[in-house]
Design a protein around this motif. Sequence first.
Motif, PDB file in Angstrom:
ATOM      1  N   ILE A 171      -9.344   7.209  -0.596  1.00  0.00           N
ATOM      2  CA  ILE A 171      -8.335   6.782  -1.588  1.00  0.00           C
ATOM      3  C   ILE A 171      -8.058   7.931  -2.559  1.00  0.00           C
ATOM      4  N   THR A 172      -9.119   8.573  -3.008  1.00  0.00           N
ATOM      5  CA  THR A 172      -8.976   9.670  -3.972  1.00  0.00           C
ATOM      6  C   THR A 172      -8.204  10.836  -3.356  1.00  0.00           C
ATOM      7  N   LYS A 173      -8.577  11.216  -2.144  1.00  0.00           N
ATOM      8  CA  LYS A 173      -7.968  12.379  -1.491  1.00  0.00           C
ATOM      9  C   LYS A 173      -6.479  12.133  -1.237  1.00  0.00           C
ATOM     10  N   ARG A 174      -6.182  10.950  -0.738  1.00  0.00           N
ATOM     11  CA  ARG A 174      -4.796  10.604  -0.414  1.00  0.00           C
ATOM     12  C   ARG A 174      -3.949  10.571  -1.684  1.00  0.00           C
ATOM     13  N   PHE A 175      -4.494   9.998  -2.731  1.00  0.00           N
ATOM     14  CA  PHE A 175      -3.758   9.876  -3.990  1.00  0.00           C
ATOM     15  C   PHE A 175      -3.486  11.255  -4.587  1.00  0.00           C
ATOM     16  N   LYS A 176      -4.510  12.082  -4.628  1.00  0.00           N
ATOM     17  CA  LYS A 176      -4.374  13.401  -5.263  1.00  0.00           C
ATOM     18  C   LYS A 176      -3.342  14.237  -4.497  1.00  0.00           C
ATOM     19  N   ALA A 177      -3.403  14.173  -3.168  1.00  0.00           N
ATOM     20  CA  ALA A 177      -2.450  14.947  -2.356  1.00  0.00           C
ATOM     21  C   ALA A 177      -1.023  14.456  -2.618  1.00  0.00           C
ATOM     22  N   ASP A 223       0.851  -1.199   0.000  1.00  0.00           N
ATOM     23  CA  ASP A 223       0.000   0.000   0.000  1.00  0.00           C
ATOM     24  C   ASP A 223       0.878   1.237   0.000  1.00  0.00           C
ATOM     25  N   ARG A 224       0.531   2.224  -0.804  1.00  0.00           N
ATOM     26  CA  ARG A 224       1.243   3.503  -0.865  1.00  0.00           C
ATOM     27  C   ARG A 224       0.289   4.546  -1.412  1.00  0.00           C
ATOM     28  N   PRO A 225       0.460   5.808  -0.996  1.00  0.00           N
ATOM     29  CA  PRO A 225      -0.481   6.841  -1.448  1.00  0.00           C
ATOM     30  C   PRO A 225      -0.519   6.994  -2.964  1.00  0.00           C
ATOM     31  N   LEU A 226       0.570   6.634  -3.644  1.00  0.00           N
ATOM     32  CA  LEU A 226       0.588   6.773  -5.108  1.00  0.00           C
ATOM     33  C   LEU A 226      -0.117   5.612  -5.819  1.00  0.00           C
ATOM     34  N   ASN A 227      -0.731   4.734  -5.043  1.00  0.00           N
ATOM     35  CA  ASN A 227      -1.581   3.694  -5.648  1.00  0.00           C
ATOM     36  C   ASN A 227      -3.010   4.227  -5.719  1.00  0.00           C
ATOM     37  N   TYR A 228      -3.598   4.140  -6.871  1.00  0.00           N
ATOM     38  CA  TYR A 228      -5.013   4.503  -6.975  1.00  0.00           C
ATOM     39  C   TYR A 228      -5.801   3.206  -7.170  1.00  0.00           C
ATOM     40  N   TYR A 229      -6.574   2.855  -6.145  1.00  0.00           N
ATOM     41  CA  TYR A 229      -7.315   1.601  -6.181  1.00  0.00           C
ATOM     42  C   TYR A 229      -8.699   1.844  -6.756  1.00  0.00           C
ATOM     43  N   MET A 230      -9.022   1.059  -7.778  1.00  0.00           N
ATOM     44  CA  MET A 230     -10.389   1.158  -8.297  1.00  0.00           C
ATOM     45  C   MET A 230     -11.278   0.196  -7.537  1.00  0.00           C
ATOM     46  N   LEU A 231     -12.480   0.682  -7.237  1.00  0.00           N
ATOM     47  CA  LEU A 231     -13.423  -0.145  -6.475  1.00  0.00           C
ATOM     48  C   LEU A 231     -14.694  -0.400  -7.279  1.00  0.00           C
TER      49      LEU A 231
END
Length: 380
Positions: free
Chosen positions: A370-376, A230-238
């Motif tokens: 997930i979206t917020k963490r990734f975008k930041a 897991d890492r913030p630069l992972n964007y997980y699709m649900l």
Amino acid sequence: MIHAEHLVIRIMKQNKIDLAATLPCDRIKNLLPLIQNAFNTMELTREEDGLGICAGAWLAGARPMMIIQSTGLGNMIGALFSLNIASAVPIPIFASFRGFYREGIESQIPFGQHLPAILEACGIQYTLIDEAEKLGLLSDVIQDAYNHCRPHVALVSPKIWEASSPSFRQENQLPVIQSRPAGSNWPLIPIGRPEMTRYEAIKQLGTLLDNQVVVANLGVPSKELFAVSDRPLNYYMLGSMGLVSSIGFGISRFTDRKVMVLEGDGSILMNPNALITIGHYQPRNLMILALDNACYGSTGSQKTYTCERMDIECFAKSCGFENTARIHEALELKDRVHDFEKLEGLSLIHVVLKPGNSSSFNIPLSPKEITKRFKASLEK
Ligand SMILES: Cc1ncc(C[n+]2csc(CCOP(=O)(O)OP(=O)(O)O)c2C)c(N)n1
């Protein structure tokens, strides 16, 4: 006691259904093999396509029915209006109703919650089957569709299967991609026996990640990536099946980072358009890892068409992907990912895999988190 699954088959038979057009949902993974055994089936790659196939079949005298996940109705609304309603073409639709009862996947809820109101607003007939005792209503759904030449949706709650849910499929029936020896006429590029599972490939990949963006396909692939790395630069699709490459492509246009997409064969088959558009625009920092286990692994490993003829690498080439490769082994994966760091140009690695899922748990982050963490993390 008759299992709910067997009752569905009986009702379909009594109503003389002679074509079942299916696309899997995890909740009906025990029903689907029975349907396959009992009916002439058409395995769909996209639910909307089923409306066309079933319309054609009905025009030619057949009595088709669709068996899908309710999510697919979202993609079908346009065709339901412009084909079935406008032209008075009947179609009974058995929809496994997600986002409604004990839903573990948060992204299923917004559409599921609104679906009855959406159908009502559209004037599309629907019947809620939320208890096993109400399964008999499926007969009314089929008859209404055919008597009035219109669509009629049965929204079937996952609760129905709670009392039964036995597995009707033998484990040895799991699909495995067919070997394609060199020199055969089609496809042009040989495919050997797969050696790793999706989880093994993702685990290997996890050790190689640095500052790339990774966008992961919905279902088990995202859960497996979360579990191993897991890492913030992972964007997980649900959810939104088929859009993983599209999202990766959109990101790649506005970042200098390398963007890696963990695709799936089922996902590519649902939206091959994504590769066509990407091939046209030729992003130089995008690599697609097409994790091809020849099945819809996340919903019970029902085979996809890559199992036999459809060739993802050939398709990518024809869409204009400059760098393509096909691999079977974990070691090769490492080399290819390293190459990608050096390569300029659009890449797709066709990773040929064995079927099977790890025992993964749901990602404990909400879709919004997930979206917020990734975008930041991308803005840093
Ligand atoms: C429109 C729509 N139809 C069906 C589903 C159910 N579904 C979720 S994941 C999945 C299978 C994805 O298969 P693939 O892309 O090959 O990935 P795998 O799980 O095999 O790694 C399906 C059919 C869905 N989420 N959305």
